[in-house]
Design an enzyme around this catalytic site. Structure first.
Site, PDB file in Angstrom:
ATOM      1  N   GLU A 268       1.498   2.802 -17.424  1.00 59.79           N
ATOM      2  CA  GLU A 268       2.874   3.000 -17.925  1.00 59.79           C
ATOM      3  C   GLU A 268       3.352   1.650 -18.420  1.00 59.79           C
ATOM      4  OE1 GLU A 268       5.105   5.311 -18.451  1.00 59.79           O
ATOM      5  OE2 GLU A 268       3.578   6.801 -18.005  1.00 59.79           O
ATOM      6  N   CYS A 302      12.118  -0.860 -19.220  1.00 60.20           N
ATOM      7  CA  CYS A 302      11.118  -0.487 -20.235  1.00 60.20           C
ATOM      8  C   CYS A 302      11.722   0.425 -21.287  1.00 60.20           C
ATOM      9  CB  CYS A 302       9.927   0.179 -19.562  1.00 60.20           C
ATOM     10  SG  CYS A 302      10.411   1.563 -18.524  1.00 60.20           S
TER      11      CYS A 302
HETATM   12  P1  NAP Z   1       3.301  -7.483 -15.761  1.00 57.75           P
HETATM   13  O1  NAP Z   1       3.261  -8.937 -15.965  1.00 57.75           O
HETATM   14  O2  NAP Z   1       2.334  -6.626 -16.464  1.00 57.75           O
HETATM   15  O3  NAP Z   1       3.192  -7.264 -14.183  1.00 57.75           O
HETATM   16  C1  NAP Z   1       3.120  -5.989 -13.609  1.00 57.75           C
HETATM   17  C2  NAP Z   1       2.215  -6.040 -12.403  1.00 57.75           C
HETATM   18  O4  NAP Z   1       0.891  -6.354 -12.792  1.00 57.75           O
HETATM   19  C3  NAP Z   1       2.629  -7.090 -11.380  1.00 57.75           C
HETATM   20  O5  NAP Z   1       2.425  -6.577 -10.092  1.00 57.75           O
HETATM   21  C4  NAP Z   1       1.672  -8.217 -11.697  1.00 57.75           C
HETATM   22  O6  NAP Z   1       1.456  -9.097 -10.627  1.00 57.75           O
HETATM   23  C5  NAP Z   1       0.422  -7.445 -12.011  1.00 57.75           C
HETATM   24  N1  NAP Z   1      -0.588  -8.218 -12.761  1.00 57.75           N
HETATM   25  C6  NAP Z   1      -0.420  -9.325 -13.510  1.00 57.75           C
HETATM   26  N2  NAP Z   1      -1.597  -9.738 -14.019  1.00 57.75           N
HETATM   27  C7  NAP Z   1      -2.539  -8.869 -13.581  1.00 57.75           C
HETATM   28  C8  NAP Z   1      -3.946  -8.753 -13.762  1.00 57.75           C
HETATM   29  N3  NAP Z   1      -4.632  -9.630 -14.504  1.00 57.75           N
HETATM   30  N4  NAP Z   1      -4.589  -7.734 -13.173  1.00 57.75           N
HETATM   31  C9  NAP Z   1      -3.921  -6.834 -12.426  1.00 57.75           C
HETATM   32  N5  NAP Z   1      -2.588  -6.896 -12.205  1.00 57.75           N
HETATM   33  C10 NAP Z   1      -1.903  -7.900 -12.778  1.00 57.75           C
HETATM   34  O7  NAP Z   1       4.713  -6.863 -16.137  1.00 57.75           O
HETATM   35  P2  NAP Z   1       6.142  -7.396 -15.710  1.00 57.75           P
HETATM   36  O8  NAP Z   1       6.469  -8.552 -16.563  1.00 57.75           O
HETATM   37  O9  NAP Z   1       6.221  -7.547 -14.250  1.00 57.75           O
HETATM   38  O10 NAP Z   1       7.060  -6.114 -16.080  1.00 57.75           O
HETATM   39  C11 NAP Z   1       7.633  -5.959 -17.333  1.00 57.75           C
HETATM   40  C12 NAP Z   1       6.835  -4.997 -18.190  1.00 57.75           C
HETATM   41  O11 NAP Z   1       6.706  -3.732 -17.535  1.00 57.75           O
HETATM   42  C13 NAP Z   1       7.524  -4.701 -19.484  1.00 57.75           C
HETATM   43  O12 NAP Z   1       6.589  -4.656 -20.539  1.00 57.75           O
HETATM   44  C14 NAP Z   1       8.134  -3.337 -19.247  1.00 57.75           C
HETATM   45  O13 NAP Z   1       8.428  -2.635 -20.400  1.00 57.75           O
HETATM   46  C15 NAP Z   1       7.104  -2.688 -18.415  1.00 57.75           C
HETATM   47  N6  NAP Z   1       7.662  -1.540 -17.663  1.00 57.75           N
HETATM   48  C16 NAP Z   1       7.270  -0.272 -17.999  1.00 57.75           C
HETATM   49  C17 NAP Z   1       7.796   0.829 -17.341  1.00 57.75           C
HETATM   50  C18 NAP Z   1       7.377   2.248 -17.680  1.00 57.75           C
HETATM   51  O14 NAP Z   1       7.636   3.149 -16.899  1.00 57.75           O
HETATM   52  N7  NAP Z   1       6.743   2.502 -18.800  1.00 57.75           N
HETATM   53  C19 NAP Z   1       8.729   0.632 -16.316  1.00 57.75           C
HETATM   54  C20 NAP Z   1       9.104  -0.672 -16.000  1.00 57.75           C
HETATM   55  C21 NAP Z   1       8.553  -1.749 -16.681  1.00 57.75           C
HETATM   56  P3  NAP Z   1       2.220 -10.549 -10.575  1.00 57.75           P
HETATM   57  O15 NAP Z   1       3.557 -10.292 -10.082  1.00 57.75           O
HETATM   58  O16 NAP Z   1       1.388 -11.324  -9.629  1.00 57.75           O
HETATM   59  O17 NAP Z   1       2.181 -11.133 -11.965  1.00 57.75           O
END
Ligand code: NAP
Ligand code: MG
Length: 497
Positions: A268, A302
Site C-alpha cells: 500500500e 497518503c
Molecule cells: P517508508 O520510508 O517507506 O517507511 C515505511 C516502513 O518501511 C517503515 O517501517 C520503515 O522503517 C520501513 N522500511 C524502510 N526501509 C526499508 C527497507 N529497506 N526494507 C523494509 N522496510 C523498510 O515510508 P514513510 O516515509 O514512513 O511513510 C510515508 C509513505 O507511506 C508515503 O509515501 C505515503 O503516501 C505512504 N502511505 C501509504 C498509505 C496507504 O494506505 N496507501 C498510508 C499511509 C502512508 P524505518 O522507520 O526504519 O525507516
C-alpha cells in the site's frame, strides 16, 4: 466512550507519560535484542525521547521461529473463529481504556495533535478490531455441487506467518488494518513499526498480550527498516508481507520477496490525489473540504488532496475557501486541545517540503497561502499549510508526492481537461469530484483512475469499504472482508464417496 479533553488534561497526561520501548517476542515484553538503540527526538519540540533497543537479523530469526511455533501449536490458529473474534474485541476495549496514554504517545512521537490522535487514531483501530472481531464467525467456505459420488470443498486456511511493516503517519490505524484481518484468519504476525512510532506500536503489543492473544502470535520488533524490514522481506519462513509506506520501499520488498521465497507482498503505497471541481459544484464546500483534506494530519496522509483542479467559472470562490481553511489550520502546539495542525515528522522532512515549495516558486509558481517555516513550539518541525498556483510541470511538487501540507491549484476550462490532468499521474490512490450533476458524478467518477473516488466529500468510508490503490500506489486493499483473503490460502478438497 472517548470524552473531549482540555489542554490541561493533556499537560497532566504528559507529565506522567512513560513510553514503551521493549521488543515483544514470544510473550516477553522487553525481550532482549542485539542492535544499537534507536535514538529519537520528538518533532513537537526537538526533545530527546527514550531510546528504543533495536532488533537485528538474528532477532528476526528468533521472532519468526516463535511465530511459526505458535502457528503450528494451534494455540491461536486452532481456536474457534468466534474465540479469536472475542479476543480482538477485548483488545479494542483495552485500547479505549488507555486512549489518552496511546494518543499522547502518538503525538509525542510523530507530532499530530493529541486530540486528533485520540479522536481519530484510537477510534479507527478500535473500530477496525471490533469489525474484524465481529466478522470472525461470519465467514463461509464453499462446497461446489459435484454430483452424488463426491464432496468438494473450497476452504480458506491461514497463510501462516505474516510480517507487517507499517508507517508512522497513522501508526495505529495502519497497523490495525494489517493485523486485524491477519489475526482473525488465524495467522501469527511479526510486526515492524516505523522507527518514529515504535513506542505506540509496542504499547499496542503489550495490550494484545493483556487481551489474551497468546505468546508468539503477535511479535513486535522495533528496529531499522533496512535491517529488520529487509530481513523480514527476505525471510524464507515468512509467508505474507503486508506493507504500507513509500513506493521506493514497496519496490524493495517486492525484490526481496522475489530473491528469497517468492512470498506474496501487499504494498500500500503513496498517492498524488486530484480533486476535480466542476463549474456547477458547491464552490465553498468544495474549497473548504479540499483544503481540509490537503492539510489534515499535517498533510502527511497518503490519500491527502494534493492537486486541486478547478473549473475557471468557480475557481476564485473555491480557491478563496481553501485559503480560508489553510488560515484556520495554522500550526499549533500538538498538546493544545484546540490544535488542528501539529508538527511534521522531522526537521529534515520540513526542510524537504520547504525546498520543494521554493523550487516551484523559483520556476514561476505563486504562493496563495502559507509557504513559511514557523515555530509555535521552539525546536519543533512546523510548516504552514501552503497553497500554490501556476506550478509548472517538471517541478518536484507538480510531478511527485511531497509528503506534507502543500496543495497545488490548476485552473481548467472543461471537464475533459480536468479528468485528463487528474489521471496524468503514476499514482492511483484516491480522487475527489465535486458536482451537483448526477450524471456527471457517475460518468466522471468512473473516468477517474483511482482506488477510491469521493463525490462531494473527502475521507468518507466505513470498514466495509476497501481502501487501496493502483499503479504506483500499489495493490491489495486494506479493510473490508476482502482483506482477509490476502492472509489466507485457498484449499480444494475432493472427497470421493
Ligand atoms: P517508508 O520510508 O517507506 O517507511 C515505511 C516502513 O518501511 C517503515 O517501517 C520503515 O522503517 C520501513 N522500511 C524502510 N526501509 C526499508 C527497507 N529497506 N526494507 C523494509 N522496510 C523498510 O515510508 P514513510 O516515509 O514512513 O511513510 C510515508 C509513505 O507511506 C508515503 O509515501 C505515503 O503516501 C505512504 N502511505 C501509504 C498509505 C496507504 O494506505 N496507501 C498510508 C499511509 C502512508 P524505518 O522507520 O526504519 O525507516
Ligand atoms: Mg523511512
Amino acid at each position: 466512550m472517548l470524552s473531549p479533553l482540555s489542554s490541561a488534561d493533556w499537560a497532566a497526561e504528559a507529565r506522567t507519560l512513560v513510553l514503551s520501548t521493549g521488543a515483544i517476542i514470544d510473550g516477553v515484553v522487553g525481550a532482549p535484542v542485539s542492535g544499537a538503540p534507536l535514538e529519537r527526538v520528538s518533532p513537537r519540540d526537538g526533545s530527546a525521547l527514550p531510546a528504543v533497543p533495536a532488533a537485528t537479523e538474528a532477532d528476526v530469526d528468533t521472532a519468526v521461529a516463535g511465530a511459526r511455533a505458535a502457528f503450528r501449536s494451534g494455540v491461536w490458529s486452532g481456536l474457534a473463529p468466534r474465540e479469536r473474534g472475542t479476543t480482538l474485541i477485548r483488545l479494542a476495549e483495552l485500547i479505549e481504556r488507555d486512549a489518552r496514554r496511546l494518543a499522547l504517545t502518538i503525538s509525542v512521537e510523530m507530532g499530530k495533535p493529541a486530540q486528533d490522535a485520540h479522536d481519530v487514531e484510537i477510534r479507527a483501530i478500535a473500530t477496525t478490531l471490533r469489525w474484524y472481531g465481529e466478522l470472525a464467525d461470519k465467514l463461509d467456505d464453499q462446497a461446489p455441487q459435484v454430483g452424488p459420488d463426491a464432496v468438494a470443498l473450497v476452504t480458506r486456511e491461514p497463510a501462516g506467518v505474516v510480517a507487517a511493516i507499517t508507517p508512522w503517519n497513522f501508526p495505529l490505524t495502519m497497523t490495525g488494518w494489517k493485523i486485524a484481518p491477519a489475526l482473525v484468519a488465524g495467522n501469527s504476525v511479526v510486526l515492524k513499526p516505523a522507527e518514529a512510532t515504535s513506542s505506540v506500536v509496542l504499547a499496542l503489543g503489550e495490550l494484545a498480550l493483556e487481551a489474551g492473544i497468546p505468546a508468539g502470535v503477535l511479535q513486535v520488533l522495533p528496529g531499522q527498516g533496512q535491517v529488520i524490514g529487509q530481513a523480514l522481506g527476505r525471510h524464507a519462513d515468512v509467508d505474507v508481507l503486508a506493507f504500507t509506506g513509500s513506493g521506493r520501499v514497496g519496490r524493495l520488498l517486492q525484490g526481496y520477496a522475489a530473491e528469497s521465497n517468492g512470498k506474496r507482498v501487499w504494498p500500500e503505497l503513496g498517492g498524488h490525489s486530484a480533486s476535480v471541481v466542476l463549474a456547477d459544484a458547491d464552490a465553498d464546500k468544495a474549497g473548504a473540504t479540499v483544503g481540509w483534506a490537503a492539510f489534515y494530519n499535517q498533510g502527511e496522509m497518503c490519500s491527502a488532496a494534493r492537486r486541486l483542479i478547478v473549473h475557471r467559472d468557480v475557481a476564485e470562490q473555491v480557491i478563496a475557501a481553501a485559503v480560508r481553511t489553510a488560515g484556520e489550520m495554522a500550526p499549533a502546539d500538538p498538546f493544545d486541545a484546540g490544535s488542528r495542525f501539529g508538527a511534521l515528522i522531522s526537521i529534515a522532512a520540513r526542510d524537504q517540503i520547504a525546498a520543494a515549495v521554493d523550487e516551484a516558486v523559483a520556476a514561476g509558481a505563486t504562493v496563495l497561502a502559507g509557504g513559511r517555516t514557523v515555530e509555535p513550539v521552539a525546536g519543533g518541525a512546523y510548516y504552514e499549510p501552503t497553497i500554490l498556483t501556476n506550478v509548472p510541470a517538471g517541478t518536484t511538487l507538480f510531478d511527485t508526492e511531497v509528503f506534507g501540507p502543500v496543495l497545488t491549484v490548476t485552473v481548467v476550462d472543461s471537464d475533459e481537461e480536468a479528468i485528463a490532468l487528474a489521471n496524468n499521474s503514476v499514482y492511483g490512490l484516491a480522487a475527489s469530484l465535486w458536482t451537483r450533476d448526477l450524471s456527471a458524478a457517475h460518468r466522471l467518477s468512473r473516468a477517474l483512475d483511482a482506488g477510491t473516488v469521493w463525490v462531494n466529500c473527502y475521507e468518507e468510508g466505513t470498514l466495509s469499504m476497501p481502501f487501496g490503490g493502483r499503479r504506483d500506489s500499489g495493490f491489495g486493499a486494506d479493510k473490508s472482508a476482502h482483506a482477509v483473503e490476502k492472509y489466507t490460502d485457498l484449499k480444494s478438497t475432493w472427497i470421493a464417496l
